[in-house]
Write an enzyme that holds these catalytic residues in place. Structure first.
Site, PDB file in Angstrom:
ATOM      1  N   LEU A 139       0.759  -1.107  -0.006  1.00 33.15           N
ATOM      2  CA  LEU A 139      -0.130   0.125   0.056  1.00 33.15           C
ATOM      3  C   LEU A 139       0.776   1.135  -0.045  1.00 33.15           C
ATOM      4  O   LEU A 139       2.017   1.236   0.663  1.00 33.15           O
ATOM      5  CB  LEU A 139      -0.869   0.224   1.298  1.00 33.15           C
ATOM      6  CG  LEU A 139      -1.816  -0.970   1.429  1.00 33.15           C
ATOM      7  CD1 LEU A 139      -2.873  -0.899   2.739  1.00 33.15           C
ATOM      8  CD2 LEU A 139      -2.957  -1.093   0.244  1.00 33.15           C
ATOM      9  N   ASP A 140       0.437   2.088  -0.630  1.00 34.45           N
ATOM     10  CA  ASP A 140       1.218   3.635  -0.625  1.00 34.45           C
ATOM     11  C   ASP A 140       1.279   3.895   0.728  1.00 34.45           C
ATOM     12  O   ASP A 140       0.550   3.914   1.620  1.00 34.45           O
ATOM     13  CB  ASP A 140       0.492   4.669  -1.385  1.00 34.45           C
ATOM     14  CG  ASP A 140       0.463   4.161  -3.032  1.00 34.45           C
ATOM     15  OD1 ASP A 140       1.426   3.436  -3.324  1.00 34.45           O
ATOM     16  OD2 ASP A 140      -0.414   4.805  -3.540  1.00 34.45           O
ATOM     17  N   LYS A 141       2.455   4.987   1.093  1.00 35.78           N
ATOM     18  CA  LYS A 141       2.626   5.227   2.239  1.00 35.78           C
ATOM     19  C   LYS A 141       1.413   5.951   3.027  1.00 35.78           C
ATOM     20  O   LYS A 141       1.088   5.784   4.201  1.00 35.78           O
ATOM     21  CB  LYS A 141       3.573   6.580   2.322  1.00 35.78           C
ATOM     22  CG  LYS A 141       4.033   7.288   3.613  1.00 35.78           C
ATOM     23  CD  LYS A 141       4.790   8.301   3.400  1.00 35.78           C
ATOM     24  CE  LYS A 141       4.912   9.210   4.562  1.00 35.78           C
ATOM     25  NZ  LYS A 141       5.762  10.661   4.409  1.00 35.78           N
TER      26      LYS A 141
END
Length: 325
Positions: A139-141
């Site tokens: 997942l993106d930050k």
């Protein structure tokens, strides 16, 4: 070392890999391992063809039996750190977590520590023997929500296969700019942006990408949607929703400038301006357990910041209705 702790695998070469180099066929059949590691196993004799040691460039033929029997080696060099994890489920094969927004998944330039990987190495040290510390999807930050991590090689192999065959179900919730009238499907290839290399874009030469979305709730100038992925491209939901002119609220890369709807109150303006991440949450995950075969589903609630955003959008609708009375 007992066989339980060894990396053991066996494959018969299928038609599509016949007459290919051994290292190439092995990389296709065992994508959970890096090509350099597979080549090392071939050279050491840990990976054999029909019981015989071969060279990486040797050709394999239809029906040849590839057998791997190797000792696990630490595949990561990052340090364990005592970072709390919101654990949804765990057993000897799987670790399912609810990742908060702001937590980077992998150490990289600018984020050498304080990442999910550092936390995993502290909680489950055995993941150091797995490719990418057991992480099979990311997942993106600044995307929150549910994700699964492999704790065993059996699980890693199974999860990689489920992702590749699209049998792992992933659903997200997003809050987008604009009022959608109904659900739809975005089928548009995604690749690197032709000019801005840190961004992704819909481009003709990109990889196939399909996102299904449906409405949950519509507001005065925004919409709460649920998205289901058929593919897992980098930034897929963010790129696809921006492509159909409904970018995610707060998205720093694809959202453009802040757009305020007509009649925006100071209260809503403050909430929208203060939401400094993409309004995206991985809500639900469905997969087949790598050992038992049981289909398992987990769901995690929206984080507080997105609930606060939704509450502000609902209040804005009511304020508009009251002004019309």
């Amino acid at each position: 070392m007992s066989s339980e702790n060894r990396i053991i695998a066996s494959f018969s070469v299928p038609p599509e890999h016949s007459d290919r180099r051994l290292d190439q066929a092995a990389a296709e059949l065992m994508p959970e391992h890096s090509r350099s590691r597979l080549q090392g196993w071939i050279k050491s004799g840990a990976l054999t063809v029909n019981g015989k040691a071969c060279k990486p460039r040797d050709k394999v033929m239809l029906g040849d039996k590839l057998e791997l029997d190797a000792e696990p080696e630490a595949q990561v060099s990052w340090q364990a750190e005592s970072i709390s994890l919101d654990i949804v489920y765990e057993d000897e094969h799987l670790l399912v977590i609810n990742k908060p927004a702001g937590l980077v998944v992998h150490p990289a330039a600018g984020h050498a520590d304080g990442t999910l990987v550092n936390a995993l190495l502290n909680h489950a040290p055995e993941v150091e023997n797995l490719p990418r510390a057991g992480i099979v999807h990311r997942l993106d930050k600044d995307t929150s929500g549910i994700m699964v991590v492999a704790r065993s090689l059996i699980a890693h192999t199974s999860l990689v296969d489920q992702l590749q065959t699209r049998t792992m179900g992933r659903e997200y919730e997003a809050i987008v700019v604009g009022t959608l009238t109904g659900g739809a499907t975005v089928d548009a290839p995604i690749g690197r942006h032709p000019r801005e290399r840190k961004k992704m874009a819909v481009v003709p030469t990109g990889k196939p990408a399909v996102t299904h979305y449906r409405l949950i709730e519509r507001f005065a100038a925004h919409t709460h949607v649920r998205c289901k992925l058929e593919s897992g491209r980098t930034h897929q939901i963010r790129v696809h929703m921006a492509h159909v002119k409904h970018p995610l609220i707060g998205d720093p890369q694809y959202g453009g400038r802040l757009r305020l709807p007509k009649g925006t109150t100071d209260e809503l303006r403050d909430v929208l301006a203060g939401f400094q991440r993409q309004a995206l949450h991985a809500r639900q995950l469905t997969l087949q357990h790598p050992q038992t075969g049981e289909v398992m589903t987990w769901e995690v609630p929206l984080p507080e910041d997105m609930e606060t955003l939704l509450a502000a959008l609902r209040k804005h609708v009511k304020d508009l209705e009251n002004n019309d009375l």
